[in-house]
Design a protein around this motif. Structure first.
Motif, PDB file in Angstrom:
ATOM      1  N   ASP A 100     106.817  89.471  88.318  1.00 19.65           N
ATOM      2  CA  ASP A 100     105.844  90.166  89.153  1.00 19.65           C
ATOM      3  C   ASP A 100     104.765  90.753  88.249  1.00 19.65           C
ATOM      4  OD1 ASP A 100     104.403  91.789  90.821  1.00 19.65           O
ATOM      5  OD2 ASP A 100     106.140  92.699  91.786  1.00 19.65           O
ATOM      6  N   GLU A 101     103.562  90.204  88.337  1.00 21.85           N
ATOM      7  CA  GLU A 101     102.476  90.645  87.460  1.00 21.85           C
ATOM      8  C   GLU A 101     102.121  92.118  87.671  1.00 21.85           C
ATOM      9  OE1 GLU A 101     101.125  89.109  85.055  1.00 21.85           O
ATOM     10  OE2 GLU A 101     101.725  87.024  85.334  1.00 21.85           O
ATOM     11  N   GLU A 102     102.426  92.648  88.861  1.00 24.31           N
ATOM     12  CA  GLU A 102     102.083  94.033  89.166  1.00 24.31           C
ATOM     13  C   GLU A 102     103.156  95.017  88.716  1.00 24.31           C
ATOM     14  OE1 GLU A 102      99.110  94.822  90.355  1.00 24.31           O
ATOM     15  OE2 GLU A 102      98.646  92.688  90.265  1.00 24.31           O
ATOM     16  N   ASN A 124     102.231 100.842  80.750  1.00 24.26           N
ATOM     17  CA  ASN A 124     101.227 101.579  81.508  1.00 24.26           C
ATOM     18  C   ASN A 124     101.225 103.003  80.954  1.00 24.26           C
ATOM     19  OD1 ASN A 124     100.884 103.689  83.828  1.00 24.26           O
ATOM     20  ND2 ASN A 124      99.749 101.883  84.506  1.00 24.26           N
ATOM     21  N   TYR A 171     104.037 103.299  90.386  1.00 24.36           N
ATOM     22  CA  TYR A 171     104.081 101.920  89.876  1.00 24.36           C
ATOM     23  C   TYR A 171     105.491 101.342  90.033  1.00 24.36           C
ATOM     24  CZ  TYR A 171      99.616 103.067  87.701  1.00 24.36           C
ATOM     25  OH  TYR A 171      98.321 103.448  87.476  1.00 24.36           O
ATOM     26  N   LYS A 172     105.555 100.096  90.442  1.00 27.70           N
ATOM     27  CA  LYS A 172     106.838  99.417  90.577  1.00 27.70           C
ATOM     28  C   LYS A 172     107.424  99.158  89.188  1.00 27.70           C
ATOM     29  CE  LYS A 172     108.896  95.166  92.416  1.00 27.70           C
ATOM     30  NZ  LYS A 172     108.615  93.883  93.088  1.00 27.70           N
TER      31      LYS A 172
END
Length: 271
Positions: A100-102, A124, A171-172
């Motif tokens: 998952d890019e996110e 992040n 954020y995931k």
């Protein structure tokens, strides 16, 4: 233990990268930097090109440094550098889980009985700082992609609570961890008592002008200075309001020192 990077040196240099640990810009660098390049699916075969030797050398040395960092195999590392003219095959290893890019992929693994490592595939800043704050007093080493943390009962509890989370700061997050190495504590919550406790520790350290609990001698010295400065016996003849202010400051100094003293004893016990 899952492999982040696997390198084989034979007729060619074959590099297998874990898809969850993509290096930002790595594939783009490969696609844009080499004149002689063969792409088949997830395999990038880079041929030695005399006209592009600078980029080829840079690529192989980067891979060698990554390999050395994760494998610490000095002999293979030297062999890679000495044979940089070999063709390089880069493969992207797919996993059962969908990349998952996110999402933020974080691996936590035990290094020894006294320390563990947190690896960030795509760090992040907000999430990184949040996790750094949780382990602030147990950090042994850190860089942009990694933290090395002291392994003790307290940090085990933090890890146990952390890996139960599906989002951090909005954020995931997806954790890869052997939970047996960080056994869960049923009554523990990062948002609850421990977070409040760590905030109290930070405030107490700040009061005594220290950044770490291991500055214990300096903490004791500053405690004695402040305790003497605010001791009620020295301010008996001052107005009532002033006396109360000094009494409050004195209590804060006492309570902060007792808190740090208990915390320090825990650190000595588990280190």
């Amino acid at each position: 233990m899952e492999k982040i990077l696997e390198v084989k040196v034979d007729d060619n240099i074959e590099v297998v990268l874990d898809s969850r640990f993509k290096i930002k810009g790595f594939i783009q660098f490969i696609r844009l930097s080499f004149n002689d390049l063969e792409i088949k699916g997830d395999t990038y075969k880079i041929f030695y090109d005399k006209e592009n030797v600078k980029n080829h050398r840079l690529l192989v040395q980067t891979l060698a440094n990554l390999y050395k960092k994760h494998k610490k195999d000095e002999a293979t590392y030297k062999k890679m550098i000495l044979n940089f003219k070999k063709d390089v095959i880069v493969k992207i290893k797919k996993h059962e889980v969908t990349f998952d890019e996110e999402a933020l992929y974080i691996t936590i693994r035990k290094l020894s009985s006294g320390e563990f490592e947190i690896n960030y595939a795509n760090p992040n800043e907000k999430v990184y700082n949040y996790i750094k704050g949780l382990f602030l007093f147990d950090l042994l080493d850190m860089d942009k992609y990694k933290m090395v943390v002291s392994l003790n009962e307290e940090t085990k509890k933090i890890v146990s609570a952390l890996i139960s989370k599906h989002t951090i700061m909005g954020y995931k997050v997806i954790f890869s961890v052997n939970e047996e190495e960080f056994k869960k504590s049923r009554s523990f919550s990062v948002e609850g008592s421990l977070k409040e406790y760590l905030n109290k520790i930070r405030n107490a350290l700040e009061l005594f002008g220290a950044e770490s609990i291991y500055e214990w001698d300096n903490i004791k010295k500053e405690y004695r200075r402040l305790a003497k400065k605010y001791h009620p016996d020295l301010h008996r003849n001052k107005p009532e309001l002033i006396r109360k202010i000094y009494e409050k400051k004195f209590r804060r100094v006492q309570e902060s020192y007792e808190l740090l003293e208990e915390y320090y004893k825990q650190k000595v016990t588990y280190s």
